[in-house]
Design a protein around this motif. Structure first.
Motif, PDB file in Angstrom:
ATOM      1  N   SER A  25      46.448  -6.768  -0.323  1.00  0.00           N
ATOM      2  CA  SER A  25      46.730  -8.239   0.285  1.00  0.00           C
ATOM      3  C   SER A  25      47.136  -8.736  -1.139  1.00  0.00           C
ATOM      4  CB  SER A  25      45.199  -9.130   0.480  1.00  0.00           C
ATOM      5  OG  SER A  25      44.500  -9.270  -0.657  1.00  0.00           O
ATOM      6  N   SER A  26      47.950  -9.948  -1.062  1.00  0.00           N
ATOM      7  CA  SER A  26      48.580 -10.396  -2.254  1.00  0.00           C
ATOM      8  C   SER A  26      47.446 -10.762  -3.035  1.00  0.00           C
ATOM      9  CB  SER A  26      49.493 -11.453  -1.749  1.00  0.00           C
ATOM     10  OG  SER A  26      48.839 -12.559  -1.084  1.00  0.00           O
TER      11      SER A  26
ATOM     12  N   ARG B 257      56.732 -12.623   0.194  1.00  0.00           N
ATOM     13  CA  ARG B 257      55.649 -13.279   0.630  1.00  0.00           C
ATOM     14  C   ARG B 257      55.846 -14.778   0.921  1.00  0.00           C
ATOM     15  NH1 ARG B 257      50.915 -13.778  -3.595  1.00  0.00           N
ATOM     16  NH2 ARG B 257      50.409 -15.522  -2.495  1.00  0.00           N
ATOM     17  N   PRO B 258      55.141 -15.305   1.633  1.00  0.00           N
ATOM     18  CA  PRO B 258      55.489 -16.713   2.135  1.00  0.00           C
ATOM     19  C   PRO B 258      55.499 -17.688   0.758  1.00  0.00           C
ATOM     20  CG  PRO B 258      53.990 -16.233   3.455  1.00  0.00           C
ATOM     21  CD  PRO B 258      53.994 -15.032   2.359  1.00  0.00           C
ATOM     22  N   ALA B 259      56.500 -18.699   0.553  1.00  0.00           N
ATOM     23  CA  ALA B 259      56.404 -19.187  -0.527  1.00  0.00           C
ATOM     24  C   ALA B 259      57.022 -20.619  -0.307  1.00  0.00           C
ATOM     25  CB  ALA B 259      57.148 -18.620  -1.703  1.00  0.00           C
TER      26      ALA B 259
ATOM     27  N   ALA C 106      59.313 -21.056   3.089  1.00  0.00           N
ATOM     28  CA  ALA C 106      60.155 -20.105   3.622  1.00  0.00           C
ATOM     29  C   ALA C 106      59.160 -18.682   3.519  1.00  0.00           C
ATOM     30  CB  ALA C 106      61.344 -19.758   3.146  1.00  0.00           C
ATOM     31  N   SER C 107      59.230 -17.890   4.657  1.00  0.00           N
ATOM     32  CA  SER C 107      58.445 -16.802   4.599  1.00  0.00           C
ATOM     33  C   SER C 107      59.270 -15.813   5.213  1.00  0.00           C
ATOM     34  CB  SER C 107      57.116 -17.099   5.602  1.00  0.00           C
ATOM     35  OG  SER C 107      56.603 -15.784   6.103  1.00  0.00           O
TER      36      SER C 107
ATOM     37  N   TYR D 203      49.182 -18.561  -0.860  1.00  0.00           N
ATOM     38  CA  TYR D 203      50.541 -18.376  -0.726  1.00  0.00           C
ATOM     39  C   TYR D 203      51.153 -18.430  -2.035  1.00  0.00           C
ATOM     40  CZ  TYR D 203      50.202 -17.107   4.268  1.00  0.00           C
ATOM     41  OH  TYR D 203      49.751 -16.847   5.492  1.00  0.00           O
ATOM     42  N   ASP D 204      51.172 -19.616  -2.170  1.00  0.00           N
ATOM     43  CA  ASP D 204      51.964 -20.173  -3.406  1.00  0.00           C
ATOM     44  C   ASP D 204      51.325 -21.413  -4.054  1.00  0.00           C
ATOM     45  OD1 ASP D 204      53.824 -20.014  -5.241  1.00  0.00           O
ATOM     46  OD2 ASP D 204      55.656 -20.669  -3.640  1.00  0.00           O
ATOM     47  N   ALA D 205      51.380 -21.640  -5.361  1.00  0.00           N
ATOM     48  CA  ALA D 205      50.979 -22.834  -6.037  1.00  0.00           C
ATOM     49  C   ALA D 205      52.123 -23.081  -7.048  1.00  0.00           C
ATOM     50  CB  ALA D 205      49.727 -22.650  -6.476  1.00  0.00           C
TER      51      ALA D 205
END
Lengths: 296, 421
Positions: free
Chosen positions: B171-172, B278-280, B303-304, B374-376
C-alpha cells in the motif's frame, strides 16, 4: 561495539561517536571544479555499483521464464538463420575444419556482448533520471552497471557455445586461455562508444533512435555470419578499423583454435581504435557528467 | 579545530531558459524562414560546441541562486523557507553535489547525506528486503551498516510480514514507511532534507518528526526545507529565508518564519503536477472575495489514476505564529453529496463567518478516504482573513489567542453612598 548493541536506534546513534577522521574530512564545491580524486571517489562508490548491477540483473531475470528463455532463444535462432544463409546458401567457407554453426556462434558471442552493452548503457542514464536528479554518485556507475547485465547474458551464451561444441564433438584448443583477454577487449570496445552515446543522449534525446539502426547495420558489416578471412587481403587492414572485427577475430582465434589465424596488423589496429574510443568516450563523459542533473 | 561545518561563499547557480518571442499577428513566410534559419544555425553551432540546446527564440539567464553566503555550525538545525522558486531546492542540490554551482564555493566538513525524496531508486519489482539494501546504498550507506541496522529499519517501518513481497504490492502507506525508515537510519554528520514529511499519514509524520528531532539533538547538523512552517518551528533553531535566489534573512527560526509569513504575497490558488501513481490533490482554490467577510470557501481538486470508491477532504488553517487554529474534515463534517466512483472532481468546503481573528493564515489541504491518506499539501496557500485593521486595539494573538468570539461585558454597580469626608 554496535553489532551486539540491542538498544533502540536513537540511543545507539547518540552514543555512536563521530570519528575523528570523518570530522576533518573537508570537501570544497566550486564551479568547474574538476574532481581531483575522481577515481578514488569511484572506488568509494563500488558498493553502489555492485548493488545497481545486481538490481539490473535481478529485474531482468525476475520474470524468469521470459528472461532466461530470451537469452537462449535469440542467439540460437540467429545462429540457425546465419548458418543457412551464409553457410548453406552462399556457401561461404568456415575457418579450418570448424563446423559453420560454431563459427557463427563464436562470432555472435562478442557481437551480442558489444551490441547489448551499447544499447543498454546508452539508455541507462535516461532510465535512471530520477536517481540522478536526487542523489550524488559518480555517474559512470550507471552505464557500467548496465554493462554487467550484458555480461550475464554473455555468460549464458558462452555456456550455449560450449554445449554446441560438445554436440559437434569439436575440441577447443589451448588458445582458449586467452579468452578473458578478448572479453575485456570486447567490453572496452563497446564501453567507449557507449559512454559517448549515453552522455550525448542526455542532451539530445533523439540519439537513441539511431542506436537500433547502428546495431542492425553493424551486424552485417561485422564478420558475424561469415569469417573475416573471406575479405580480400588488400582490404583486410581497412576492414579491421572497425574494432568489432578485431574482437570477433580474437574470439574465433581463441575458441576455434588453429584453423583461425589472427591477422596481426588488423588486430592491433582494432585494439588501437578501441582504446582511443574508450579514452575519448570517458573524457567526453566526464566533461558532460557535471551537468547531467540539470539536463535529465 | 573549527566548529563551522558548512561555509557557503557567494554561491550562484545559473540556468538558461528559452522563450518563444511573441507571435506575429499573422504568419509571414519570410518571418518563418528567417526564424527557422537562425534556429537551425544556432542549433548546429551548439551541437558543434557540445552545448546544451535551448528551446525557443530568446535566451534568458536565470539565477536560481545568487550571492548566497552563510555559515553553519556543528549542531545547527536550520530551516530553509521561501516561496516556490526562491531557490531552496537548488541550494539543497548544490550542497548535495547533484549539481555544481556556477559561481562561488561551499566548504563542507564531514559526511553529508541528502534526502531530497523518499524512496529514491526504489524498484517496484524488487522485494522490501532488496529495496532496503538498494535504497540504503543509494543514500550512501555501507553494506555492513545496513546489515547492522536491518532489523531496526524493518521494525521502524512496520513491514515485517511483507519483507519478501515486491514493493509494487505494498500500500502507499507501507511504501512510504519503508522508504523513510531506511532514510531515518542514515548516520551522517550533516543531513540535508527536502520536503519529505509531506507524505504518509499523520501518525507516521509525527514519528518521522520525532526521529528528526533526535537527529538534531545529537550535535548533528540538519538543513531542512519545508513548507510546513509548524514542522520548521518545531525542529529548527535557525532559519534562512530565501527569496529570488538570495538570502533575505538569516536569523532565529521564529523571526524568519514570521517575516516569511508576513512578507509573502497572498496566494489563493495553487495547482500541482499530476501524480500518475496514486490519487492526489491537483489544485486548491480559495475564494478570495469571501475571505474579507471571514467566509472560507475552499475547492480541493483531485485526480486519481482509477475511480475512487470515495474521497474525503480536509483542511487546516494555521496562524502566522505557527499554530493550527481551525480545521475541518469531511469524515467528521460529512459531505452532503459524497464522492462515489469518480476519478476527477472537486471537494468544496464552506465555512461561513469563521470566528477567528483577522490576520495572516496559511492553508493546508488533505485528501484521503475512510482508511487511507492519499495526499497532503501543507501550508501551500497564504492569505489574509478578515479586514486587517478591525481589531487593532486588541492585544496581539500571541497574547490572547486566535479566536475572535464576541463576549458580552456588563457591570454591576453598587451605588453606595460614599461618605467622603
Amino acid at each position: 561495539m554496535p553489532s551486539e548493541n540491542k538498544s533502540p536506534p536513537i540511543e545507539e546513534w547518540r552514543n555512536h561517536p563521530i570519528s575523528r577522521s570523518e570530522q576533518t574530512h573537508l570537501r570544497v564545491l566550486e564551479a568547474s571544479h574538476s574532481e581531483r580524486n575522481y577515481w578514488s571517489d569511484l572506488w568509494h562508490y563500488r558498493e553502489l555499483f555492485a548493488i545497481l548491477a545486481w538490481r539490473d540483473v535481478a529485474v531482468r531475470y525476475k520474470q524468469t521464464i521470459i528472461g532466461i528463455a530470451w537469452a537462449v532463444v535469440r542467439p540460437l535462432l540467429t545462429m540457425v538463420i546465419f548458418t543457412i544463409v551464409f553457410g548453406k546458401l552462399a556457401k561461404l567457407p568456415s575457418n579450418g575444419d570448424a563446423p559453420y554453426p560454431i563459427l557463427v556462434f563464436a562470432g555472435m558471442l562478442p557481437w551480442f556482448l558489444f551490441s547489448s552493452i551499447l544499447s543498454e548503457a546508452s539508455s541507462s542514464l535516461i532510465n535512471n533520471a530520477s536517481l540522478i536528479g536526487k542523489v550524488y554518485f559518480p555517474r559512470l556507475i550507471v552505464p557500467a552497471s548496465a554493462g554487467v547485465v550484458a555480461l550475464v547474458d554473455f555468460t549464458i551464451n558462452l555456456a550455449i557455445l560450449f554445449g554446441l561444441m560438445a554436440w559437434y564433438g569439436y575440441q577447443p584448443s589451448w588458445h582458449i586461455v586467452f579468452l578473458p583477454i578478448f572479453i575485456a577487449f570486447a567490453v572496452v570496445a563497446s564501453l567507449g562508444p557507449a559512454l559517448y552515446i549515453t552522455a550525448l543522449n542526455v542532451k539530445y534525446r533523439d540519439v537513441r533512435y539511431a542506436i537500433p539502426f547502428v546495431i542492425q547495420f553493424g551486424l552485417y558489416v561485422s564478420p558475424v555470419g561469415f569469417s573475416s578471412e573471406i575479405i580480400p587481403s588488400e582490404f583486410r587492414f581497412w576492414y579491421s578499423l572497425n574494432p568489432v572485427v578485431g574482437v570477433i577475430d580474437g574470439f574465433r582465434w581463441s575458441l576455434l583454435g588453429d584453423g583461425s589465424h589472427l591477422y596481426m596488423p588488423g588486430f592491433l589496429a582494432s585494439i588501437g581504435i578501441a582504446v582511443f574510443t574508450m579514452w575519448y568516450g570517458l573524457r567526453y563523459f566526464r566533461g558532460a557528467e557535471r551537468a547531467f542533473a540539470d539536463l535529465v | 579545530m573549527t566548529d563551522i561545518v558548512i561555509r557557503a561563499d557567494r554561491l550562484g547557480k545559473r540556468y538558461v531558459i528559452g522563450h518563444r518571442t511573441e507571435r506575429e499577428r499573422y504568419t509571414a513566410l519570410r518571418d518563418v524562414l528567417t526564424r527557422s534559419t537562425t534556429r537551425l544555425l544556432r542549433t548546429a553551432l551548439d551541437v558543434a560546441r557540445g552545448r546544451q540546446l535551448i528551446d525557443g527564440d530568446e535566451r534568458e539567464e536565470f539565477w536560481a541562486l545568487s550571492e548566497v553566503s552563510f555559515e553553519l555550525k556543528r549542531g545547527d538545525v536550520v530551516g530553509v523557507v521561501g516561496r516556490n522558486g526562491a531557490g531552496k531546492s537548488t541550494l539543497l542540490k548544490v550542497l548535495s553535489r547533484i549539481t555544481e554551482p556556477t559561481r562561488g564555493r561551499v566548504e563542507i566538513r564531514g559526511r553529508l547525506a541528502s534526502l531530497l525524496e523518499v524512496g529514491t531508486g526504489f524498484h517496484p519489482e524488487l522485494s522490501g528486503r532488496e529495496n532496503i539494501y538498494l535504497n540504503g546504498a543509494i543514500l550512501g550507506m555501507r553494506r555492513a551498516e545496513i546489515d547492522r541496522k536491518f532489523d531496526e529499519i524493518v521494525a521502524f517501518a512496520e513491514v515485517e510480514k511483507f519483507l519478501d513481497t515486491p514493493v509494487k504490492r505494498y500500500s502507499s502507506g507501507m511504501y512510504v514507511r519503508l522508504a523513510f525508515a531506511v532514510a531515518a537510519h542514515l548516520e551522517p554528520e550533516i543531513l540535508v532534507v527536502d520536503e519529505v514529511l509531506a507524505v504518509g499519514d499523520a501518525e507516521f509524520q509525527k514519528k518521522c518528526l520525532g526521529k528528526m528531532k533526535d537527529v538534531a539533538g545529537q550535535g548533528r547538523t540538519v538543513i531542512f526545507v519545508s513548507h510546513n512552517l509548524a514542522a520548521v518551528k518545531a525542529l529548527c533553531n535557525r532559519g534562512l529565508l530565501l527569496a529570488g535566489g538570495r538570502v533575505v534573512r538569516d536569523d532565529s527560526v521564529d523571526a524568519v518564519v514570521r517575516q516569511y509569513v508576513n512578507t509573502s504575497d497572498a496566494a489563493y490558488s495553487i495547482s500541482f503536477a499530476a501524480n500518475s501513481a496514486r490519487p492526489a490533490i491537483s489544485a486548491i482554490d480559495v475564494d478570495s472575495e469571501a475571505l474579507a467577510e471571514r467566509h472560507l470557501i475552499v475547492d480541493i481538486h483531485f485526480a486519481s489514476p482509477k475511480p475512487l470508491h470515495t474521497a474525503v477532504g480536509g483542511i487546516v488553517l494555521r496562524a502566522d505564529t505557527g499554530e493550527a487554529v481551525w480545521g475541518s474534515n469531511s469524515r467528521f463534517h460529512p459531505s452532503r453529496n459524497p464522492v462515489k466512483g469518480v476519478a476527477y472532481g472537486v471537494l468544496r468546503c464552506e465555512a461561513r463567518r469563521l470566528p477567528i481573528r483577522p490576520g495572516r493564515y496559511s492553508l493546508s489541504a488533505w485528501l484521503g478516504d475512510w482508511h487511507e491518506d492519499y495526499d497532503a499539501r501543507i501550508d501551500v496557500l497564504n492569505f489574509t482573513v478578515g479586514a486587517d485593521d478591525a481589531h487593532s486595539l486588541l492585544p496581539p494573538a500571541s497574547a490572547v489567542g486566535h479566536l475572535d468570539w464576541p463576549a458580552e461585558w456588563g457591570a454591576a454597580f453598587e451605588t453606595r453612598e460614599a461618605s467622603i469626608a
